[in-house]
Design an enzyme around this catalytic site. Structure first.
Site, mmCIF file in Angstrom:
data_model
loop_
_atom_site.group_PDB
_atom_site.id
_atom_site.type_symbol
_atom_site.label_atom_id
_atom_site.label_comp_id
_atom_site.label_asym_id
_atom_site.label_seq_id
_atom_site.Cartn_x
_atom_site.Cartn_y
_atom_site.Cartn_z
ATOM 1 N N HIS A 182 -7.181 -5.510 2.394
ATOM 2 C CA HIS A 182 -6.057 -5.304 2.961
ATOM 3 C C HIS A 182 -5.458 -5.712 3.932
ATOM 4 O O HIS A 182 -6.317 -7.040 4.685
ATOM 5 C CB HIS A 182 -6.303 -4.203 4.116
ATOM 6 C CG HIS A 182 -6.726 -3.012 3.369
ATOM 7 N ND1 HIS A 182 -6.764 -1.466 2.923
ATOM 8 C CD2 HIS A 182 -8.050 -2.292 3.088
ATOM 9 C CE1 HIS A 182 -6.981 -0.849 2.681
ATOM 10 N NE2 HIS A 182 -8.114 -1.594 1.914
ATOM 11 N N HIS A 226 -10.485 -5.490 -2.990
ATOM 12 C CA HIS A 226 -8.949 -5.673 -2.203
ATOM 13 C C HIS A 226 -9.262 -6.076 -0.901
ATOM 14 O O HIS A 226 -9.954 -5.422 -0.450
ATOM 15 C CB HIS A 226 -8.214 -4.532 -2.390
ATOM 16 C CG HIS A 226 -8.475 -3.403 -1.951
ATOM 17 N ND1 HIS A 226 -9.344 -3.327 -3.121
ATOM 18 C CD2 HIS A 226 -8.011 -3.104 -0.863
ATOM 19 C CE1 HIS A 226 -9.975 -1.566 -2.470
ATOM 20 N NE2 HIS A 226 -9.126 -1.474 -1.613
ATOM 21 N N GLY A 231 -15.557 3.180 3.966
ATOM 22 C CA GLY A 231 -13.884 3.537 3.892
ATOM 23 C C GLY A 231 -13.326 3.418 2.378
ATOM 24 O O GLY A 231 -12.388 3.033 2.297
ATOM 25 N N GLN A 232 -14.639 2.298 1.387
ATOM 26 C CA GLN A 232 -13.415 2.246 -0.041
ATOM 27 C C GLN A 232 -13.806 3.210 -0.663
ATOM 28 O O GLN A 232 -13.837 4.450 -1.477
ATOM 29 C CB GLN A 232 -14.822 1.451 -0.224
ATOM 30 C CG GLN A 232 -14.209 0.389 -1.730
ATOM 31 C CD GLN A 232 -15.093 -0.546 -2.444
ATOM 32 O OE1 GLN A 232 -15.724 -0.897 -1.774
ATOM 33 N NE2 GLN A 232 -14.449 -0.877 -3.260
ATOM 34 N N ASN A 249 -12.537 -2.816 2.979
ATOM 35 C CA ASN A 249 -13.904 -1.931 2.981
ATOM 36 C C ASN A 249 -14.540 -1.879 1.975
ATOM 37 O O ASN A 249 -14.641 -1.892 0.651
ATOM 38 C CB ASN A 249 -13.048 -0.468 2.609
ATOM 39 C CG ASN A 249 -11.798 -0.956 3.944
ATOM 40 O OD1 ASN A 249 -12.543 -0.951 4.983
ATOM 41 N ND2 ASN A 249 -11.013 0.427 3.859
ATOM 42 N N ASP A 270 0.909 -1.420 -0.122
ATOM 43 C CA ASP A 270 0.007 0.046 0.120
ATOM 44 C C ASP A 270 0.568 0.927 0.265
ATOM 45 O O ASP A 270 1.866 1.158 0.870
ATOM 46 C CB ASP A 270 -0.818 -0.143 1.208
ATOM 47 C CG ASP A 270 -2.694 0.863 0.837
ATOM 48 O OD1 ASP A 270 -3.020 0.236 0.672
ATOM 49 O OD2 ASP A 270 -1.941 1.940 0.911
HETATM 50 P P1 AMP Z 1 -9.599 1.325 0.479
HETATM 51 O O1 AMP Z 1 -9.994 2.937 1.190
HETATM 52 O O2 AMP Z 1 -10.124 -0.160 1.493
HETATM 53 O O3 AMP Z 1 -10.728 1.535 -1.189
HETATM 54 O O4 AMP Z 1 -8.358 0.964 0.003
HETATM 55 C C1 AMP Z 1 -7.472 1.270 -1.119
HETATM 56 C C2 AMP Z 1 -5.760 1.695 -0.896
HETATM 57 O O5 AMP Z 1 -5.487 1.862 -1.716
HETATM 58 C C3 AMP Z 1 -5.905 3.120 0.006
HETATM 59 O O6 AMP Z 1 -5.064 2.414 1.848
HETATM 60 C C4 AMP Z 1 -4.707 3.639 -0.568
HETATM 61 O O7 AMP Z 1 -3.677 4.121 0.587
HETATM 62 C C5 AMP Z 1 -4.053 2.281 -1.658
HETATM 63 N N1 AMP Z 1 -3.044 2.779 -2.979
HETATM 64 C C6 AMP Z 1 -4.230 3.918 -3.440
HETATM 65 N N2 AMP Z 1 -3.158 3.840 -4.809
HETATM 66 C C7 AMP Z 1 -3.037 3.246 -4.281
HETATM 67 C C8 AMP Z 1 -1.223 2.906 -5.401
HETATM 68 N N3 AMP Z 1 -1.270 3.664 -6.648
HETATM 69 N N4 AMP Z 1 -0.300 2.201 -5.050
HETATM 70 C C9 AMP Z 1 -0.390 1.068 -4.195
HETATM 71 N N5 AMP Z 1 -2.385 1.563 -3.198
HETATM 72 C C10 AMP Z 1 -2.738 2.307 -3.156
#
Ligand code: AMP
Ligand code: ZN
Length: 116
Positions: A104, A102, A95-96, A89, A37
């Protein structure tokens, strides 16, 4: 272009899967990738992402895929002994922020409960 492929061409995780955007990839088995991340919330913070664009857990139509995502997620980062947390999420209040399913993987410190 179909509606679906327009959505995918603007999806950050589809672009990471296809290699159009760089990411720190720690796993790729042709169906599922795991990346670091960019904004880590714990010493280990990985994202386990299916190659296939599925918006979120509410749009899931493949039980086996979710099973594989969790199995791959649990094996990342060498956290089995000490413990870790898997988080999905979903939607606005969940919080998505990226609308491509995906999981975490969080670990490497004592995590607190409940999450914010
Ligand atoms: P969510 O908020 O559950 O949709 O998680 C999205 C996650 O993607 C967040 O923790 C971001 O920090 C992460 N994220 C967004 N863009 C990137 C990227 N280019 N490379 C790696 N992680 C990313
Ligand atoms: Zn996508």
């Amino acid at each position: 272009l179909s509606e679906k492929s327009i959505e995918e061409s603007s999806c950050i995780f589809c672009r990471i899967v296809s290699g159009q955007i760089p990411a720190d990839r720690v796993h790729d088995d042709g169906e599922i990738i795991a990346i670091k991340d960019v904004n880590p919330q714990a010493p280990t913070h990985l994202l386990v992402i299916p190659h296939r664009h599925i918006k979120g857990v509410g749009d899931l139509d493949d039980q086996a895929l979710m099973g594989k995502l969790f199995m791959v997620a649990a094996r990342q980062g060498g956290l089995l002994e000490k413990g870790f947390r898997l988080v999905v999420n979903n939607g606005n209040e969940g919080g998505q922020t990226v609308d491509h399913l995906h999981v975490h993987v969080l670990g490497g410190r004592q995590l607190t409960w409940p999450p914010g």
